[in-house]
Write a protein that holds these residues in place. Structure first.
Motif, PDB file in Angstrom:
ATOM      1  N   GLY A   1       0.209 -30.276  11.904  1.00  0.00           N
ATOM      2  CA  GLY A   1       0.561 -28.565  11.204  1.00  0.00           C
ATOM      3  C   GLY A   1       1.006 -29.917  10.085  1.00  0.00           C
ATOM      4  N   VAL A   2       0.520 -29.202   8.411  1.00  0.00           N
ATOM      5  CA  VAL A   2       0.914 -28.850   7.084  1.00  0.00           C
ATOM      6  C   VAL A   2       2.138 -28.880   6.694  1.00  0.00           C
ATOM      7  N   SER A   3       2.983 -29.119   5.977  1.00  0.00           N
ATOM      8  CA  SER A   3       4.217 -28.365   5.755  1.00  0.00           C
ATOM      9  C   SER A   3       4.093 -27.671   3.953  1.00  0.00           C
ATOM     10  N   ARG A   4       4.260 -26.793   3.856  1.00  0.00           N
ATOM     11  CA  ARG A   4       4.377 -25.923   2.623  1.00  0.00           C
ATOM     12  C   ARG A   4       5.581 -25.002   2.703  1.00  0.00           C
ATOM     13  N   ALA A   5       5.645 -24.847   0.753  1.00  0.00           N
ATOM     14  CA  ALA A   5       6.519 -23.594   0.747  1.00  0.00           C
ATOM     15  C   ALA A   5       6.980 -22.699  -0.423  1.00  0.00           C
ATOM     16  N   ILE A   6       6.935 -21.274  -0.247  1.00  0.00           N
ATOM     17  CA  ILE A   6       6.768 -20.726  -1.026  1.00  0.00           C
ATOM     18  C   ILE A   6       8.216 -19.886  -1.897  1.00  0.00           C
ATOM     19  N   THR A   7       7.975 -20.830  -3.485  1.00  0.00           N
ATOM     20  CA  THR A   7       9.437 -20.205  -4.470  1.00  0.00           C
ATOM     21  C   THR A   7       8.689 -19.051  -5.288  1.00  0.00           C
ATOM     22  N   ALA A   8       9.576 -19.188  -6.063  1.00  0.00           N
ATOM     23  CA  ALA A   8       8.814 -17.622  -7.437  1.00  0.00           C
ATOM     24  C   ALA A   8       7.765 -18.720  -8.235  1.00  0.00           C
ATOM     25  N   GLU A   9       8.203 -19.981  -8.627  1.00  0.00           N
ATOM     26  CA  GLU A   9       7.290 -20.642  -8.493  1.00  0.00           C
ATOM     27  C   GLU A   9       6.002 -21.450  -8.455  1.00  0.00           C
ATOM     28  N   ASN A  10       5.575 -20.921  -6.900  1.00  0.00           N
ATOM     29  CA  ASN A  10       4.241 -21.437  -6.236  1.00  0.00           C
ATOM     30  C   ASN A  10       4.398 -20.157  -5.744  1.00  0.00           C
ATOM     31  N   PRO A  11       4.459 -18.972  -5.784  1.00  0.00           N
ATOM     32  CA  PRO A  11       3.768 -17.909  -5.042  1.00  0.00           C
ATOM     33  C   PRO A  11       3.379 -17.746  -2.895  1.00  0.00           C
ATOM     34  N   LYS A  12       1.627 -17.944  -3.519  1.00  0.00           N
ATOM     35  CA  LYS A  12       1.227 -18.513  -2.262  1.00  0.00           C
ATOM     36  C   LYS A  12       1.874 -19.635  -1.634  1.00  0.00           C
ATOM     37  N   GLY A  13       2.373 -20.296  -1.914  1.00  0.00           N
ATOM     38  CA  GLY A  13       2.747 -21.666  -0.751  1.00  0.00           C
ATOM     39  C   GLY A  13       1.800 -22.512  -1.036  1.00  0.00           C
ATOM     40  N   GLU A  14       0.820 -22.871  -2.346  1.00  0.00           N
ATOM     41  CA  GLU A  14      -0.193 -23.635  -1.831  1.00  0.00           C
ATOM     42  C   GLU A  14      -0.783 -25.305  -2.051  1.00  0.00           C
ATOM     43  N   LYS A  15      -1.145 -25.902  -1.748  1.00  0.00           N
ATOM     44  CA  LYS A  15      -1.520 -27.555  -2.141  1.00  0.00           C
ATOM     45  C   LYS A  15      -1.226 -27.404  -3.557  1.00  0.00           C
ATOM     46  N   GLY A  16      -0.298 -28.706  -3.730  1.00  0.00           N
ATOM     47  CA  GLY A  16      -1.146 -29.125  -5.572  1.00  0.00           C
ATOM     48  C   GLY A  16      -0.022 -27.847  -5.960  1.00  0.00           C
ATOM     49  N   ALA A  17       0.574 -26.725  -6.223  1.00  0.00           N
ATOM     50  CA  ALA A  17       0.871 -25.823  -6.958  1.00  0.00           C
ATOM     51  C   ALA A  17       2.043 -25.557  -7.593  1.00  0.00           C
ATOM     52  N   GLY A  18       2.837 -26.588  -7.019  1.00  0.00           N
ATOM     53  CA  GLY A  18       4.111 -26.266  -6.559  1.00  0.00           C
ATOM     54  C   GLY A  18       4.940 -26.858  -8.578  1.00  0.00           C
ATOM     55  N   GLY A  19       5.862 -26.542  -9.452  1.00  0.00           N
ATOM     56  CA  GLY A  19       5.960 -27.002 -10.713  1.00  0.00           C
ATOM     57  C   GLY A  19       5.394 -26.511 -11.776  1.00  0.00           C
ATOM     58  N   GLN A  20       3.985 -25.734 -11.959  1.00  0.00           N
ATOM     59  CA  GLN A  20       3.317 -25.831 -12.673  1.00  0.00           C
ATOM     60  C   GLN A  20       4.535 -24.518 -13.638  1.00  0.00           C
ATOM     61  N   ALA A  21       4.779 -24.223 -13.801  1.00  0.00           N
ATOM     62  CA  ALA A  21       5.510 -23.326 -14.642  1.00  0.00           C
ATOM     63  C   ALA A  21       5.796 -23.650 -16.057  1.00  0.00           C
ATOM     64  N   TYR A  22       5.999 -22.870 -16.886  1.00  0.00           N
ATOM     65  CA  TYR A  22       5.908 -23.516 -18.480  1.00  0.00           C
ATOM     66  C   TYR A  22       7.449 -23.281 -19.234  1.00  0.00           C
ATOM     67  N   HIS A  23       8.254 -23.791 -19.387  1.00  0.00           N
ATOM     68  CA  HIS A  23       9.847 -23.354 -19.813  1.00  0.00           C
ATOM     69  C   HIS A  23       9.552 -23.779 -20.976  1.00  0.00           C
ATOM     70  N   PRO A  24       9.616 -22.835 -22.255  1.00  0.00           N
ATOM     71  CA  PRO A  24       9.814 -22.273 -23.512  1.00  0.00           C
ATOM     72  C   PRO A  24      10.221 -24.018 -24.570  1.00  0.00           C
ATOM     73  N   VAL A  25      11.412 -24.312 -23.868  1.00  0.00           N
ATOM     74  CA  VAL A  25      12.410 -25.379 -24.278  1.00  0.00           C
ATOM     75  C   VAL A  25      11.786 -26.996 -23.800  1.00  0.00           C
ATOM     76  N   LEU A  26      11.610 -26.907 -22.289  1.00  0.00           N
ATOM     77  CA  LEU A  26      11.636 -28.403 -21.651  1.00  0.00           C
ATOM     78  C   LEU A  26       9.844 -28.281 -21.420  1.00  0.00           C
ATOM     79  N   GLY A  27       9.184 -27.249 -21.361  1.00  0.00           N
ATOM     80  CA  GLY A  27       7.777 -27.675 -21.636  1.00  0.00           C
ATOM     81  C   GLY A  27       7.815 -27.238 -19.385  1.00  0.00           C
ATOM     82  N   GLN A  28       6.076 -27.499 -19.561  1.00  0.00           N
ATOM     83  CA  GLN A  28       5.087 -27.741 -18.558  1.00  0.00           C
ATOM     84  C   GLN A  28       5.971 -27.884 -17.333  1.00  0.00           C
ATOM     85  N   GLY A  29       5.962 -27.895 -15.976  1.00  0.00           N
ATOM     86  CA  GLY A  29       6.771 -28.565 -14.533  1.00  0.00           C
ATOM     87  C   GLY A  29       7.930 -29.054 -15.233  1.00  0.00           C
TER      88      GLY A  29
END
Length: 374
Positions: A18-46
């Motif tokens: 098995g391979v582990s995945r997680a779906i969140t509002a930031e990675n709605p498709k649970g894709e590999k290597g796609a977590g934590g990509q969203a941009y925060h207007p103050v803190l920046g990306q991720g």
């Protein structure tokens, strides 16, 4: 052979495919290597750019997870405000959680969000069990394993009268190679909510009925608002299995006993008897209140209500097995002095079970107002 359903302490060192995945509002498709990509207007990306669905509009259905392939959902975490304003207090009864397995048209799970996580009456309180835990300020967790062979879809329908801000969630799952379950006798996870606003004297509340197929009954969440005086918990829980007629194969000795307690759930403090709740891995009495905890007290509003109680029972080591059909009911019987009597109470329940597909259609889910507590 190692089973993906045997995730115990002793199986932790064992590896599978098995391979582990997680779906969140930031990675709605649970894709590999796609977590934590969203941009925060103050803190920046991720840097915590999209931790939640910012707004769930009134009447909107939102897909939380749309998974392709074979796998098992192992854990879900959700939190959301329990009320939006003084006139709209029952968010946890107004949001409906739905789950669909392998492309089915009708849901296998259709339950008000709070009740799925053992939160009755739209209230928030702590639950500490093996399969459901609700932690401080309403962090709702479930550990039911939910397998699928081809696809899984999880939705929420917002039947609240106004928009709901900031819906947080995480769905943790494992993807497996196609056919991973071919050597397993696989059943699908189901859950259903029912309510009897006023029980009829001498008639049982139906927890579950109409089940066709082979499977296991694995849990009950029970909420009651008592409409009569005196002790309420003498009704027997009954399981009608594989063609039973007027009488069930399994019949317990009383509601308090089914949930693992005894002697009216009370203890003596001074000259008074008070409610004595408990929570264990497989059964518990998790909530008692005579106040509507969702209402903001105001001078002109009396928030004293009919007593509310919630209990859970997980059939983890003692599942109720059925080959063809199943019906589950509970009586509404009380004790006045030393005399039993039929009661009229307000009972709502969630039933949890696994079964083969196809499953029978569920009865109509009561409307938002019909789900609200007294």
């Amino acid at each position: 052979m190692f089973s993906p359903f045997n995730q115990t302490i002793s199986s932790m060192p064992l590896l599978d495919k098995g391979v582990s995945r997680a779906i969140t509002a930031e990675n709605p498709k649970g894709e590999k290597g796609a977590g934590g990509q969203a941009y925060h207007p103050v803190l920046g990306q991720g840097r915590k750019g999209s931790p939640a669905i910012k707004l769930v509009k009134a009447g909107e259905t939102v897909t939380l997870a749309d998974i392709e392939g074979a796998g098992i959902i192992n854990h879900m975490w959700i939190t959301v405000t329990p009320k939006t304003d003084y006139n709209n207090m029952y968010v946890l009864r107004d949001i409906v959680l739905k789950m669909y397995w392998d492309g089915e048209e009708n849901p296998s799970v259709e339950v008000p969000l709070g009740d799925f996580f053992c939160l009755g009456f739209g209230a928030v309180y702590k639950v500490n069990s093996a399969l459901v835990s609700v932690n401080t300020r309403g962090g709702m967790n479930s550990y039911f394993q939910m397998p699928f062979k081809k696809a899984a879809r999880i939705e929420i329908e917002n039947q609240h009268r106004v928009d709901i801000p900031m819906f947080f969630y995480q769905i943790d799952y494992t993807l497996y190679p196609e056919g991973f379950s071919d050597d397993l006798d696989l059943a699908y996870f189901h859950a259903q909510w029912r309510r009897t606003p006023i029980t009829t004297l001498g008639e049982d509340h139906v927890i579950l009925d109409g089940v066709k197929g082979r499977g296991k009954y694995i849990g009950t969440f029970f909420s009651i608002q008592t409409l009569n005086r005196f002790w309420w918990g003498e009704g027997e829980v009954k399981f009608y299995i594989d063609g039973d007629g007027d009488f069930p194969t399994i019949c317990g000795t009383g509601t308090e006993d089914y949930f693992g307690g005894a002697w009216c759930y009370t203890k003596k403090e001074g000259d008074r008897y008070v409610e004595d709740g408990y929570q264990t891995p497989y059964l518990g009495y998790c909530y008692f209140s005579t106040r509507d905890d969702t209402i903001e007290p105001r001078p002109f509003h009396d928030d004293t209500v009919v007593p509310m109680r919630s209990l859970y029972r997980w059939h983890v080591v003692d599942p109720i097995r059925f080959e063809n059909d199943l019906k589950v009911t509970v009586q509404s019987i009380g004790l006045r002095g030393e005399e039993y009597f039929e009661r009229e109470d307000d009972i709502s329940t969630v039933s949890y079970w696994y079964q083969t597909h196809p499953h029978a259609d569920f009865p109509r889910l009561p409307s938002r107002e019909e789900r609200w507590p007294r």
